[in-house]
Scaffold this motif. Sequence first.
Motif, PDB file in Angstrom:
ATOM      1  N   TYR A 132      31.833  17.215   0.711  1.00 49.29           N
ATOM      2  CA  TYR A 132      33.197  16.678   0.688  1.00 49.29           C
ATOM      3  C   TYR A 132      33.768  16.554   2.097  1.00 49.29           C
ATOM      4  CZ  TYR A 132      38.148  16.243  -0.528  1.00 49.29           C
ATOM      5  OH  TYR A 132      39.444  15.812  -0.642  1.00 49.29           O
TER       6      TYR A 132
ATOM      7  N   VAL B 158      35.762  22.161 -13.572  1.00 52.50           N
ATOM      8  CA  VAL B 158      36.646  21.102 -13.081  1.00 52.50           C
ATOM      9  C   VAL B 158      37.773  21.709 -12.235  1.00 52.50           C
ATOM     10  CG1 VAL B 158      38.373  19.449 -13.901  1.00 52.50           C
ATOM     11  CG2 VAL B 158      36.071  19.425 -14.865  1.00 52.50           C
TER      12      VAL B 158
ATOM     13  N   ARG C  26      38.066  21.205  -8.058  1.00 53.56           N
ATOM     14  CA  ARG C  26      39.051  20.141  -7.878  1.00 53.56           C
ATOM     15  C   ARG C  26      39.398  19.869  -6.413  1.00 53.56           C
ATOM     16  NH1 ARG C  26      42.923  21.555 -11.647  1.00 53.56           N
ATOM     17  NH2 ARG C  26      41.741  20.406 -13.180  1.00 53.56           N
TER      18      ARG C  26
ATOM     19  N   LYS D  48      35.854  14.446  -4.533  1.00 52.77           N
ATOM     20  CA  LYS D  48      36.686  13.245  -4.504  1.00 52.77           C
ATOM     21  C   LYS D  48      37.333  13.052  -5.882  1.00 52.77           C
ATOM     22  CE  LYS D  48      36.513   8.339  -3.345  1.00 52.77           C
ATOM     23  NZ  LYS D  48      35.663   7.215  -2.897  1.00 52.77           N
ATOM     24  N   HIS D  49      36.562  13.349  -6.920  1.00 49.61           N
ATOM     25  CA  HIS D  49      37.106  13.293  -8.274  1.00 49.61           C
ATOM     26  C   HIS D  49      36.187  14.097  -9.189  1.00 49.61           C
ATOM     27  CE1 HIS D  49      39.876  11.788 -11.208  1.00 49.61           C
ATOM     28  NE2 HIS D  49      38.928  11.277 -11.962  1.00 49.61           N
ATOM     29  N   ASN D  50      36.707  14.521 -10.330  1.00 52.79           N
ATOM     30  CA  ASN D  50      35.814  15.154 -11.297  1.00 52.79           C
ATOM     31  C   ASN D  50      36.216  14.808 -12.716  1.00 52.79           C
ATOM     32  OD1 ASN D  50      37.989  16.903 -11.662  1.00 52.79           O
ATOM     33  ND2 ASN D  50      37.048  18.584 -10.534  1.00 52.79           N
ATOM     34  N   PHE D  51      35.262  14.999 -13.622  1.00 56.60           N
ATOM     35  CA  PHE D  51      35.443  14.632 -15.025  1.00 56.60           C
ATOM     36  C   PHE D  51      34.956  15.765 -15.919  1.00 56.60           C
ATOM     37  CE2 PHE D  51      34.461  10.643 -12.810  1.00 56.60           C
ATOM     38  CZ  PHE D  51      35.417   9.764 -13.294  1.00 56.60           C
TER      39      PHE D  51
ATOM     40  N   ILE E   4      32.784   5.793  -7.782  1.00 58.26           N
ATOM     41  CA  ILE E   4      33.762   6.514  -6.957  1.00 58.26           C
ATOM     42  C   ILE E   4      33.063   7.201  -5.781  1.00 58.26           C
ATOM     43  CG2 ILE E   4      35.406   8.439  -6.936  1.00 58.26           C
ATOM     44  CD1 ILE E   4      35.994   7.732  -9.909  1.00 58.26           C
TER      45      ILE E   4
ATOM     46  N   ARG F  29      36.063   5.757   0.974  1.00 57.82           N
ATOM     47  CA  ARG F  29      35.568   6.905   1.728  1.00 57.82           C
ATOM     48  C   ARG F  29      34.716   7.706   0.756  1.00 57.82           C
ATOM     49  NH1 ARG F  29      39.125  11.380   5.077  1.00 57.82           N
ATOM     50  NH2 ARG F  29      37.375  12.652   5.710  1.00 57.82           N
TER      51      ARG F  29
ATOM     52  N   ARG G 173      41.913   0.776 -13.000  1.00 55.07           N
ATOM     53  CA  ARG G 173      43.238   0.331 -12.546  1.00 55.07           C
ATOM     54  C   ARG G 173      43.812   1.254 -11.479  1.00 55.07           C
ATOM     55  NH1 ARG G 173      46.698   1.715 -18.032  1.00 55.07           N
ATOM     56  NH2 ARG G 173      46.122   3.903 -18.148  1.00 55.07           N
ATOM     57  N   SER G 174      43.306   2.497 -11.427  1.00 50.67           N
ATOM     58  CA  SER G 174      43.908   3.452 -10.494  1.00 50.67           C
ATOM     59  C   SER G 174      43.059   3.642  -9.238  1.00 50.67           C
ATOM     60  CB  SER G 174      44.095   4.796 -11.197  1.00 50.67           C
ATOM     61  OG  SER G 174      42.838   5.294 -11.590  1.00 50.67           O
ATOM     62  N   TYR G 175      41.971   2.898  -9.084  1.00 55.12           N
ATOM     63  CA  TYR G 175      41.106   3.100  -7.915  1.00 55.12           C
ATOM     64  C   TYR G 175      40.665   1.756  -7.346  1.00 55.12           C
ATOM     65  CZ  TYR G 175      37.060   4.579  -5.130  1.00 55.12           C
ATOM     66  OH  TYR G 175      36.156   4.775  -4.115  1.00 55.12           O
TER      67      TYR G 175
ATOM     68  N   ILE H  98      42.337   9.826  -7.534  1.00 55.30           N
ATOM     69  CA  ILE H  98      41.764   8.746  -8.336  1.00 55.30           C
ATOM     70  C   ILE H  98      42.637   8.447  -9.558  1.00 55.30           C
ATOM     71  CG2 ILE H  98      39.686   8.001  -9.595  1.00 55.30           C
ATOM     72  CD1 ILE H  98      39.143   8.380  -6.614  1.00 55.30           C
TER      73      ILE H  98
ATOM     74  N   VAL I  76      45.828   8.461  -9.763  1.00 58.72           N
ATOM     75  CA  VAL I  76      47.147   7.922  -9.431  1.00 58.72           C
ATOM     76  C   VAL I  76      47.090   6.398  -9.351  1.00 58.72           C
ATOM     77  CG1 VAL I  76      48.878   7.779  -7.601  1.00 58.72           C
ATOM     78  CG2 VAL I  76      47.984  10.005  -8.318  1.00 58.72           C
TER      79      VAL I  76
END
Lengths: 577, 158
Positions: free
Chosen positions: A89, A118, A122, A126-129, A147, A152, A181-183, B68, B70
């Motif tokens: 990261y 998660v 966090r 960069k992101h997690n699911f 992602i 970056r 829509r958010s990325y 991500i 947001v």
Amino acid sequence: MKLNGAQILVQSLKNEAVEYIFGYPGGAVLHIYDALDAQNDIKHVLVRHEQGAAHAADGYARASGKVGVVLVTSGPGITNAVTGIATAYMDSIPMVIISGQVPSALIGNDAFQEVDAVGITRSCVKHNFLIKDINQVSITIKKAFYIASTGRPGPVLIDIPKDITIKKITKPVYADTIKMRSYHPVVNSDDMQIDKAVALIIKSKQPIVYAGGGCVIGNAHQQLRDFTRQLGLPITQTLMGLGAYPATDKLSLGMLGMHGTYEANMAMHDADCVIAAGSRFDDRVTANIEKFCPNAKIIHIDIDPASIGKNIAVDVSIVGEVSLVLAALSHALKDKKTADISAWWMQIDRWRSVDSLAYQTQAGVIKPQSVIEALYTLTKGEAIVTSDVGQHQMWAAQYYQFDEPRRWINSGGLGTMGFGLPAAMGAKLACPHRDVACVTGEGSIQMMTQELSTMLQYHTPVKIVNLNNGYLGMVRQWQEFFYEKRYAMSYMDALPDFVKLSEGYGHIGIKVEKPEDLKPALIEAFAQKQRTVFLDIMTDPSENVFPMIPSGAGHHEMLLAGRDKMESNNDSGLNLV
Amino acid sequence: MRHVISILLENEAGALSRVAGLFSARGFNIESLTVAATNDPTLSRMTIVSIGDDYIIEQIVKQLNKLIDVVEVVDLTATEHIERELLLLKIDIDQNTQADIDEQIDLFSAKIIDISEDFYILELGGKSQKINDFLKALSAFKVLEVSRTGVTGICQKR
């Protein structure tokens, strides 16, 4: 045909053209391992510790430019991997980590090997699911790779409960593309900002390019070279940027920052225009911010808007892919007349003549710098060099001349000891035909020696260059300078016999104690093309890394080896790490 | 400077903790935070009041945009906007105080939404300043419990 979640997951990974998975099995991922076992496209590397899995995937990603993939079980499996995830990261490395989770019905029950993966990761991904529905498996994998590898880059974790891997559905859907829509990672830059940058550059009489890891990760080395050469600009690179521009080129001033060269740091201090490309004004680079580039207009090119203006106020910010921005700048400057910078180059040459990387030799003593120089000469600068963290890392950065990107692999941001060996294994799998050396120290290597076992199993012949000075050298250096030589806990008594240790793991061990034995030992090690060789090299325990900008000082206040005395610092300086 | 930041984000488990975690990890301050789903149930609207200089607020907005989940971040303070907050309050009443408290309730146009033998539950909506003033006016009496929602806000442009 009905497929279970584990099979869908493995098929989704195949769709992403995954070549290697670095992992370790356990209860929560048994179905996934069962599905992996039933196919031959993806190869699995069984590490000996999950931190090693993350570092190996990281080394693979840095060497290849592809996404590194990690598979670990729930609980301790994922917590062990956290250091490796945080390492990736901090250096913006594309990585996808799949962690097993206890069955959905048990989540929150403090079940065996349950941890909130998660939640724990966090702040270092960069992101997690957390997958809650088998119908989300394939799309989540798609999103994770998208992602991790765009904008970056960075690690993305997917936590998947065991029941999801068992459940079956008919006709799983695999998406070819993904839209979120958010990325929306930024790609192209704003033309107006390019024009502003051009206006500054053409007027500048003392410009400098300051290139960072973004030029390596963003594959911008060619555009960086074209831009720099087109204008004949002096260029300095960060620890993470080394290799983006050839170190042996006449325009290169070497690394800047705390242990950078005199010419690089002095040129930064006196510059009237700094063109920062894919670099983030890290504290190791800027030294004292109040004394940073006092006379310069700063142009900052970065894909991450949040990097711009975070540490240093800039005059022109250009958000975009660094390769595209540099190409746009080159194009915009094509027919422009720029100011004469010959006087600036004369000044830089005077600084160069100080020869700040010169070091004293001593009969009968192996100087660590000379080991790196010998390694460089023998490998003709063409090896991939990984490192751990400490003095040896700085010497490798200073004395190995990297002419190409993705040859220098180290933990620059997090500074993770133990990174070098598994990263070398990952790099060797990515580039099997290239020599790979792991420059390390007797402190760092002991944090990951178990991976020697993995390296035998998967036949990843690496040359381990252990600069053994008996001390945690960087700690010892700071204690010498700033703690009146009180060497608290920086000396390791009872070190293992590294030759026997490596032999015990099925590798070759060579101990080097005399300067005259160094070159023959290196030649012998690299001649062993199919074997991992551990070179335990006894180096000068009193050697320090120079040049050095002491805490609280500016770029122009650096200390040179044998020429400046280290003054005890003020308290504000000691606050820094 | 006090800023009201409006965030549109995916209505997913963990989205709130991503935002809250970002504030704590980077040492940003949160004065208040409200969140609920919008008319599109897959999206939530979060309103955060934070205090910081221009540099801090710029960093907050940029770092939020990096998350991500947001979709959109707006610093409402930078535009014409409306802010509202809701107060629920429990206050002790007796023969000596009831008339005075009733007078304050009238003055602020607050509502008595529940009456027991010896206490009221009051409701007041409005700007934070109005709620602060109301609380100040009631401070002479025995306030038993206060619950404020924190600010929510909306931009006055279409």
